[in-house]
Design an enzyme around this catalytic site. Structure first.
Site, PDB file in Angstrom:
ATOM      1  N   ASP A  89      -6.945   4.416  -4.779  1.00 21.87           N
ATOM      2  CA  ASP A  89      -7.573   4.298  -3.453  1.00 21.87           C
ATOM      3  C   ASP A  89      -8.191   5.671  -3.194  1.00 21.87           C
ATOM      4  O   ASP A  89      -8.371   6.460  -4.139  1.00 21.87           O
ATOM      5  CB  ASP A  89      -6.538   3.923  -2.381  1.00 21.87           C
ATOM      6  CG  ASP A  89      -7.189   3.536  -1.048  1.00 21.87           C
ATOM      7  OD1 ASP A  89      -7.758   2.446  -0.945  1.00 21.87           O
ATOM      8  OD2 ASP A  89      -7.158   4.359  -0.093  1.00 21.87           O
ATOM      9  N   LYS A 122       0.858  -1.181   0.000  1.00 15.11           N
ATOM     10  CA  LYS A 122       0.000   0.000   0.000  1.00 15.11           C
ATOM     11  C   LYS A 122       0.893   1.229   0.000  1.00 15.11           C
ATOM     12  O   LYS A 122       2.019   1.171   0.484  1.00 15.11           O
ATOM     13  CB  LYS A 122      -0.889   0.014   1.266  1.00 15.11           C
ATOM     14  CG  LYS A 122      -2.101   0.901   1.137  1.00 15.11           C
ATOM     15  CD  LYS A 122      -3.225   0.222   0.377  1.00 15.11           C
ATOM     16  CE  LYS A 122      -4.356   1.180   0.093  1.00 15.11           C
ATOM     17  NZ  LYS A 122      -5.527   0.490  -0.464  1.00 15.11           N
TER      18      LYS A 122
HETATM   19  P1  NDP Z   1     -12.797   7.888  -2.993  1.00 21.28           P
HETATM   20  O1  NDP Z   1     -11.736   8.882  -2.761  1.00 21.28           O
HETATM   21  O2  NDP Z   1     -13.316   7.679  -4.367  1.00 21.28           O
HETATM   22  O3  NDP Z   1     -14.056   8.199  -2.049  1.00 21.28           O
HETATM   23  C1  NDP Z   1     -13.947   8.269  -0.671  1.00 21.28           C
HETATM   24  C2  NDP Z   1     -15.293   8.713  -0.135  1.00 21.28           C
HETATM   25  O4  NDP Z   1     -15.304   8.600   1.272  1.00 21.28           O
HETATM   26  C3  NDP Z   1     -15.599  10.167  -0.446  1.00 21.28           C
HETATM   27  O5  NDP Z   1     -16.979  10.308  -0.615  1.00 21.28           O
HETATM   28  C4  NDP Z   1     -15.124  10.878   0.814  1.00 21.28           C
HETATM   29  O6  NDP Z   1     -15.704  12.145   1.058  1.00 21.28           O
HETATM   30  C5  NDP Z   1     -15.564   9.884   1.847  1.00 21.28           C
HETATM   31  N1  NDP Z   1     -14.827  10.053   3.074  1.00 21.28           N
HETATM   32  C6  NDP Z   1     -13.486  10.055   3.258  1.00 21.28           C
HETATM   33  N2  NDP Z   1     -13.182  10.255   4.532  1.00 21.28           N
HETATM   34  C7  NDP Z   1     -14.374  10.388   5.166  1.00 21.28           C
HETATM   35  C8  NDP Z   1     -14.740  10.601   6.509  1.00 21.28           C
HETATM   36  N3  NDP Z   1     -13.816  10.746   7.478  1.00 21.28           N
HETATM   37  N4  NDP Z   1     -16.060  10.648   6.798  1.00 21.28           N
HETATM   38  C9  NDP Z   1     -16.993  10.498   5.828  1.00 21.28           C
HETATM   39  N5  NDP Z   1     -16.691  10.297   4.551  1.00 21.28           N
HETATM   40  C10 NDP Z   1     -15.412  10.246   4.228  1.00 21.28           C
HETATM   41  O7  NDP Z   1     -12.251   6.503  -2.387  1.00 21.28           O
HETATM   42  P2  NDP Z   1     -12.714   5.019  -2.696  1.00 21.28           P
HETATM   43  O8  NDP Z   1     -14.175   4.968  -2.927  1.00 21.28           O
HETATM   44  O9  NDP Z   1     -11.800   4.476  -3.707  1.00 21.28           O
HETATM   45  O10 NDP Z   1     -12.349   4.309  -1.323  1.00 21.28           O
HETATM   46  C11 NDP Z   1     -13.264   4.233  -0.234  1.00 21.28           C
HETATM   47  C12 NDP Z   1     -12.828   3.132   0.718  1.00 21.28           C
HETATM   48  O11 NDP Z   1     -12.799   1.871   0.006  1.00 21.28           O
HETATM   49  C13 NDP Z   1     -11.421   3.271   1.319  1.00 21.28           C
HETATM   50  O12 NDP Z   1     -11.422   2.695   2.602  1.00 21.28           O
HETATM   51  C14 NDP Z   1     -10.564   2.424   0.381  1.00 21.28           C
HETATM   52  O13 NDP Z   1      -9.372   1.985   1.001  1.00 21.28           O
HETATM   53  C15 NDP Z   1     -11.527   1.271   0.127  1.00 21.28           C
HETATM   54  N6  NDP Z   1     -11.237   0.475  -1.061  1.00 21.28           N
HETATM   55  C16 NDP Z   1     -11.192   1.056  -2.303  1.00 21.28           C
HETATM   56  C17 NDP Z   1     -10.970   0.273  -3.410  1.00 21.28           C
HETATM   57  C18 NDP Z   1     -11.002   0.829  -4.797  1.00 21.28           C
HETATM   58  O14 NDP Z   1     -10.933   0.029  -5.757  1.00 21.28           O
HETATM   59  N7  NDP Z   1     -11.139   2.135  -4.995  1.00 21.28           N
HETATM   60  C19 NDP Z   1     -10.688  -1.173  -3.301  1.00 21.28           C
HETATM   61  C20 NDP Z   1     -10.854  -1.693  -1.954  1.00 21.28           C
HETATM   62  C21 NDP Z   1     -11.091  -0.871  -0.894  1.00 21.28           C
HETATM   63  P3  NDP Z   1     -14.869  13.481   0.780  1.00 21.28           P
HETATM   64  O15 NDP Z   1     -14.816  13.603  -0.707  1.00 21.28           O
HETATM   65  O16 NDP Z   1     -15.668  14.535   1.456  1.00 21.28           O
HETATM   66  O17 NDP Z   1     -13.511  13.306   1.401  1.00 21.28           O
END
Ligand code: NDP
Length: 449
Positions: A169, A129
């Site tokens: 991510d 990571k």
């Molecule tokens: P993105 O950056 O696309 O989206 C993240 C989302 O989570 C945004 O809506 C963001 O809001 C919100 N967010 C972040 N921090 C907070 C918080 N403290 N409270 C509330 N909302 C929050 O990321 P991903 O969708 O890619 O990733 C989301 C999760 O999934 C992570 O844990 C990642 O590690 C996991 N993951 C992702 C994969 C992938 O293929 N993308 C694969 C496997 C796991 P804002 O824009 O306001 O920050």
């Protein structure tokens, strides 16, 4: 501490001593070690070869300075990371997170989890990571590009298609992967599949964008089927509105569910008629705006400026898809009191240990992240295969493979749980199934000698 086995307790105590301030990393390790107790008791070779002592220590941790210039001509300095955790079963593989909260503890927890997740997919991928404390919010395209180029100026030395293959991510989507790939290609003068999540015109895989969210719903569907149930007519709450959340919404809706609430870090929206994922895509991927602007599209919806409050929305299925530790015991108890029937983790470690325990104690089927969100990295593995073959598969082919991988992950986690007399405990099952393959590879490769 929940760990009872003496050997595991010793390993954990040593880890706490060496990394006292790495709370996310320690939390992830504690959960895995607790699950591994029955295995350690049955497999003395694991203790003899000190597999647990070895598996909790990254093979390599790289920390580096990233210097870039903002639009005003000011020099900015960030910290970059790549934690190459375990390569016993394949090249390191795992995403790059760009978020101001990034630190070594978060990188190590994510890298550690990735080892088991990648093993569960059945594909030959080790775990890693990386990322940076760079905050992409409010930055221009030019600033994002210059940051990504500066980040790759250091990272390129440590990665390669047979060494380490990073992906997206939080904060790293198609735009960032494009800039990172472009800089790698320039520096190395070679066109290889060194990153996944690439654009379709330069080696990306169809269905990779959708894979984590779709895979989460395929996994959840297996949980539902095991209980003689389905998505049909279910009310669903999904936190976040990024890559995972958006496509979880699409698939949950296609399977017959209704997604009534979603969020970002500023708060959550509630739409009793069901949130259209295409509107979320427009807001997040095109406008790059806040989720509250959903009300410009659907004035009858409501916005509440409290992201944790999303867990007070009554639902049948809760899919936390935002970030680590976003769902604590208090929120779990509210969900339970409101009659939640199934919970599956789209984000990495979104539920605290106490929240997970509360769901399990209430008898609610719980899909842990390692298993439930493995569809993203699995499809990254499929992107690597297509790059090696210099071929592109159709959306339907990739989606069919993703579905079968998610079914297999469910089946192996459920079987491993059964094997240690904890039927239905997918947390224990996923940890054991993911661990055993890596542990055997480590023993057979003779690392310890
Ligand atoms: P993105 O950056 O696309 O989206 C993240 C989302 O989570 C945004 O809506 C963001 O809001 C919100 N967010 C972040 N921090 C907070 C918080 N403290 N409270 C509330 N909302 C929050 O990321 P991903 O969708 O890619 O990733 C989301 C999760 O999934 C992570 O844990 C990642 O590690 C996991 N993951 C992702 C994969 C992938 O293929 N993308 C694969 C496997 C796991 P804002 O824009 O306001 O920050």
């Amino acid at each position: 501490m929940a760990i009872k086995n003496e050997y595991l307790q010793g390993v954990y105590a040593g880890l706490v001593q060496r990394n006292p301030d790495q709370k996310e990393f320690l939390q992830a390790v504690e959960e895995v070690l607790t699950s591994l107790e029955p295995i350690v008791e049955r497999r003395p070779d694991i203790v003899k070869h000190k597999v647990i002592d070895r598996i909790v220590e990254p093979e390599r941790t790289i920390m580096f300075r990233v210097t870039w210039t903002d639009d005003q001509g000011n020099i900015q300095v960030n910290r970059g990371y790549r934690v190459q955790f375990n390569s016993a079963i394949g090249p390191y593989k795992g995403g790059l997170r760009l978020h101001p909260s990034v630190n070594l503890s978060i990188m190590k927890f994510l890298g550690f989890e990735q080892v088991f997740k990648n093993s569960l997919t059945g594909l030959p991928m080790g775990g890693g990571k990386g990322g940076s404390d760079f905050d992409p919010k409010g930055k221009s395209d030019g600033e994002i590009m210059r940051f990504c180029q500066a980040f790759m100026n250091e990272l390129y030395r440590h990665i390669g298609p047979d060494t380490d293959v990073p992906a997206g991510d939080i904060g790293t989507g198609a735009r960032e992967i494009g800039y990172l790939f472009g800089q790698y290609r320039k520096l190395r003068n070679e066109f290889t599949g060194v990153l996944t999540g690439k654009g379709l015109s330069y080696g990306g895989s169809l269905a990779r964008t959708q894979a984590t969210g779709f895979g989460l719903c395929y996994f959840t569907d297996e949980m539902l089927k095991a209980a003689g149930d389905s998505f049909e007519g279910k009310t669903v709450v999904i936190s976040g509105s990024g890559n995972v959340a958006t496509y979880a919404n699409q698939k949950a809706t296609e399977l017959g569910g209704k997604v009534v609430a979603m969020s970002d870090s500023s708060g959550y929206i509630y739409d009793p008629n069901g949130i259209d994922y295409k509107v979320i895509k427009q807001i997040k991927e095109v406008n790059r705006a806040r989720i509250s602007t959903y009300l410009d599209f659907v004035p009858t919806a409501t916005f509440t400026p409290d992201c944790k409050g999303i867990w007070s929305v009554k639902c049948d299925i809760a899919l936390p898809c935002a970030t680590q530790n976003e769902l604590d015991e208090e929120s779990a108890n509210i969900l339970i009191a409101n009659g939640v029937k199934y919970v599956a983790e789209g984000a990495n470690m979104p539920c605290t240990l106490e929240a997970t325990a509360a769901f399990q104690a209430a008898g609610i089927p719980f899909g842990p992240a390692k298993a439930a969100n493995a569809g993203g990295v699995a499809t990254s593995g499929l992107e690597m295969s297509q790059n090696s073959q210099r071929l592109s598969w159709t959306f339907e082919e990739v989606d069919a493979k993703l579905q079968s991988i998610m079914k297999n992950i469910y089946a192996s986690a459920a079987a491993a749980a059964q094997e240690v007399d904890q039927p239905g405990n997918l947390v224990v099952g996923a940890n054991i199934a993911g661990f055993l393959k890596v542990a055997d590879a480590m023993i057979w490769q003779g690392d310890a000698f």
